[in-house]
Design a protein around this motif. Structure first.
Motif, mmCIF file in Angstrom:
data_model
loop_
_atom_site.group_PDB
_atom_site.id
_atom_site.type_symbol
_atom_site.label_atom_id
_atom_site.label_comp_id
_atom_site.label_asym_id
_atom_site.label_seq_id
_atom_site.Cartn_x
_atom_site.Cartn_y
_atom_site.Cartn_z
ATOM 1 N N ILE A 48 -1.272 -68.782 -23.919
ATOM 2 C CA ILE A 48 -1.641 -70.198 -23.883
ATOM 3 C C ILE A 48 -3.153 -70.380 -24.013
ATOM 4 N N ASN A 49 -3.936 -69.471 -23.423
ATOM 5 C CA ASN A 49 -5.393 -69.630 -23.508
ATOM 6 C C ASN A 49 -5.875 -69.565 -24.958
ATOM 7 N N VAL A 50 -5.198 -68.766 -25.789
ATOM 8 C CA VAL A 50 -5.565 -68.682 -27.203
ATOM 9 C C VAL A 50 -5.279 -70.011 -27.894
ATOM 10 N N HIS A 51 -4.114 -70.575 -27.631
ATOM 11 C CA HIS A 51 -3.752 -71.858 -28.241
ATOM 12 C C HIS A 51 -4.650 -72.983 -27.716
ATOM 13 N N PHE A 52 -4.986 -72.909 -26.441
ATOM 14 C CA PHE A 52 -5.900 -73.889 -25.852
ATOM 15 C C PHE A 52 -7.254 -73.805 -26.561
ATOM 16 N N GLY A 53 -7.717 -72.569 -26.782
ATOM 17 C CA GLY A 53 -8.989 -72.372 -27.470
ATOM 18 C C GLY A 53 -8.960 -72.890 -28.896
ATOM 19 N N PHE B 160 -6.011 -85.241 -26.717
ATOM 20 C CA PHE B 160 -4.762 -85.237 -27.467
ATOM 21 C C PHE B 160 -4.706 -84.051 -28.425
ATOM 22 N N ILE B 161 -5.785 -83.806 -29.134
ATOM 23 C CA ILE B 161 -5.815 -82.700 -30.087
ATOM 24 C C ILE B 161 -5.696 -81.367 -29.368
ATOM 25 N N VAL B 162 -6.428 -81.212 -28.271
ATOM 26 C CA VAL B 162 -6.353 -79.971 -27.493
ATOM 27 C C VAL B 162 -4.943 -79.769 -26.953
ATOM 28 N N LEU B 163 -4.354 -80.846 -26.440
ATOM 29 C CA LEU B 163 -3.000 -80.778 -25.883
ATOM 30 C C LEU B 163 -1.995 -80.338 -26.941
ATOM 31 N N CYS B 164 -2.126 -80.879 -28.133
ATOM 32 C CA CYS B 164 -1.214 -80.515 -29.220
ATOM 33 C C CYS B 164 -1.331 -79.032 -29.563
ATOM 34 N N GLY B 165 -2.475 -78.449 -29.249
ATOM 35 C CA GLY B 165 -2.685 -77.043 -29.557
ATOM 36 C C GLY B 165 -1.886 -76.098 -28.687
ATOM 37 N N PHE B 166 -1.481 -76.538 -27.487
ATOM 38 C CA PHE B 166 -0.784 -75.613 -26.602
ATOM 39 C C PHE B 166 0.485 -76.169 -25.956
ATOM 40 N N ILE B 167 0.761 -77.458 -26.133
ATOM 41 C CA ILE B 167 1.851 -78.099 -25.412
ATOM 42 C C ILE B 167 3.213 -77.483 -25.697
ATOM 43 N N SER B 168 3.417 -76.942 -26.894
ATOM 44 C CA SER B 168 4.744 -76.428 -27.234
ATOM 45 C C SER B 168 5.149 -75.235 -26.370
ATOM 46 N N ILE C 131 -11.178 -65.746 -31.204
ATOM 47 C CA ILE C 131 -10.885 -67.163 -30.949
ATOM 48 C C ILE C 131 -11.696 -67.671 -29.764
ATOM 49 N N GLY C 132 -11.866 -66.841 -28.733
ATOM 50 C CA GLY C 132 -12.655 -67.240 -27.575
ATOM 51 C C GLY C 132 -14.112 -67.509 -27.950
ATOM 52 N N ILE C 133 -14.694 -66.623 -28.738
ATOM 53 C CA ILE C 133 -16.081 -66.803 -29.175
ATOM 54 C C ILE C 133 -16.217 -68.027 -30.077
ATOM 55 N N SER C 134 -15.276 -68.174 -31.011
ATOM 56 C CA SER C 134 -15.296 -69.317 -31.933
ATOM 57 C C SER C 134 -15.160 -70.627 -31.175
ATOM 58 N N MET C 135 -14.318 -70.636 -30.145
ATOM 59 C CA MET C 135 -14.141 -71.833 -29.326
ATOM 60 C C MET C 135 -15.439 -72.208 -28.626
ATOM 61 N N PHE C 136 -16.084 -71.205 -28.042
ATOM 62 C CA PHE C 136 -17.333 -71.437 -27.318
ATOM 63 C C PHE C 136 -18.396 -72.023 -28.254
ATOM 64 N N ILE C 137 -18.529 -71.448 -29.441
ATOM 65 C CA ILE C 137 -19.522 -71.921 -30.401
ATOM 66 C C ILE C 137 -19.203 -73.336 -30.868
ATOM 67 N N ALA C 138 -17.941 -73.574 -31.246
ATOM 68 C CA ALA C 138 -17.540 -74.890 -31.752
ATOM 69 C C ALA C 138 -17.745 -75.971 -30.700
ATOM 70 N N LEU C 139 -17.376 -75.663 -29.461
ATOM 71 C CA LEU C 139 -17.482 -76.647 -28.391
ATOM 72 C C LEU C 139 -18.934 -77.018 -28.112
ATOM 73 N N PHE C 140 -19.814 -76.032 -28.022
ATOM 74 C CA PHE C 140 -21.196 -76.309 -27.642
ATOM 75 C C PHE C 140 -22.059 -76.753 -28.821
ATOM 76 N N VAL C 141 -21.578 -76.562 -30.030
ATOM 77 C CA VAL C 141 -22.326 -77.031 -31.196
ATOM 78 C C VAL C 141 -21.873 -78.420 -31.625
ATOM 79 N N PHE C 142 -20.561 -78.659 -31.591
ATOM 80 C CA PHE C 142 -20.027 -79.906 -32.132
ATOM 81 C C PHE C 142 -19.506 -80.895 -31.094
ATOM 82 N N ALA C 143 -19.301 -80.442 -29.849
ATOM 83 C CA ALA C 143 -18.710 -81.350 -28.854
ATOM 84 C C ALA C 143 -19.209 -81.009 -27.454
#
Length: 206
Positions: free
Chosen positions: A3-8, A30-38, A154-166
């Motif tokens: 789930i942490n991968v899908h959350f990321g 909503f977008i984050v939720l859709c990533g792991f809700i299934s 995915i963890g590294i990419s998530m960290f970069i995307a979050l702190f650069v774009f959001a």
């Protein structure tokens, strides 16, 4: 994948979307939720074939297509991106164990964590009612260098995307950390049990 991968991945998609259109807390969530809700369809696994929640329609391509079509109809990009996040969840799950992608009662995907023989017949694990069943999947996952590599990337990419774009939504990291600790604790707990010490599970090397 865990789930942490899908959350990321949900965070990555939401962060990139936020770069192009300003999201509020609801649309970002909503977008984050859709990533792991299934993955929460595991609650209904008793209704699935072999009690495998990935055999449910929630782990097929159709739910994501419905969300995307609704987003197009409403002309709401964030809804479309939610559908895309859901879609990527299903696609990524094709790598490890596979899913009932077309909802035709057949597992589909690379299924790299299974041997060729296990892809044909996994009944000896599926029908095992002891903790051996859970230990099989957990041990096989964490013994795969490929799975660990994908988690790191995915963890590294998530960290970069979050702190650069959001950066405004930095606190979503806590959700990722929570699910990461949950799965890691599950692995450590099973490994420390007698079942983990006495059961030998053939590993799939990648």
């Amino acid at each position: 994948m865990h789930i942490n991968v899908h959350f990321g991945m949900g965070i990555i998609i939401a962060s990139l979307t936020n770069y192009f259109i300003r999201l509020n807390i609801f649309t970002f969530s909503f977008i984050v939720l859709c990533g792991f809700i299934s993955d929460f369809d595991i609650i209904f696994k008793k209704h699935a074939k072999d009690h495998n929640h990935r055999m449910l329609i929630t782990h097929s391509i159709y739910i994501s297509l419905i969300i995307i079509l609704i987003g197009i109809f409403l002309n709401e990009i964030w809804v479309v991106m939610g559908g895309i996040a859901y879609f990527w969840h299903i696609v990524v799950d094709l790598i490890d164990w596979g899913t009932n992608f077309f909802y035709n009662k057949k597992m589909f995907g690379l299924r790299l964590l299974l041997s060729p023989e296990e892809r044909i017949d996994l009944s000896h694990i599926i029908n095992d009612k002891t903790p051996n069943r859970q230990f099989f999947f957990v041990q096989r996952y964490y013994s795969s260098k490929l799975m660990i590599f994908l988690e790191i990337i995915i963890g590294i990419s998530m960290f970069i995307a979050l702190f650069v774009f959001a950066i405004n939504y930095w606190y979503f990291l806590f959700g990722y950390i929570f699910f990461f600790i949950f799965h890691l604790s599950e692995y450590i707990g099973l490994k420390n049990r007698k079942i983990g010490k006495k059961t030998r599970i053939p590993l799939i090397k990648h």
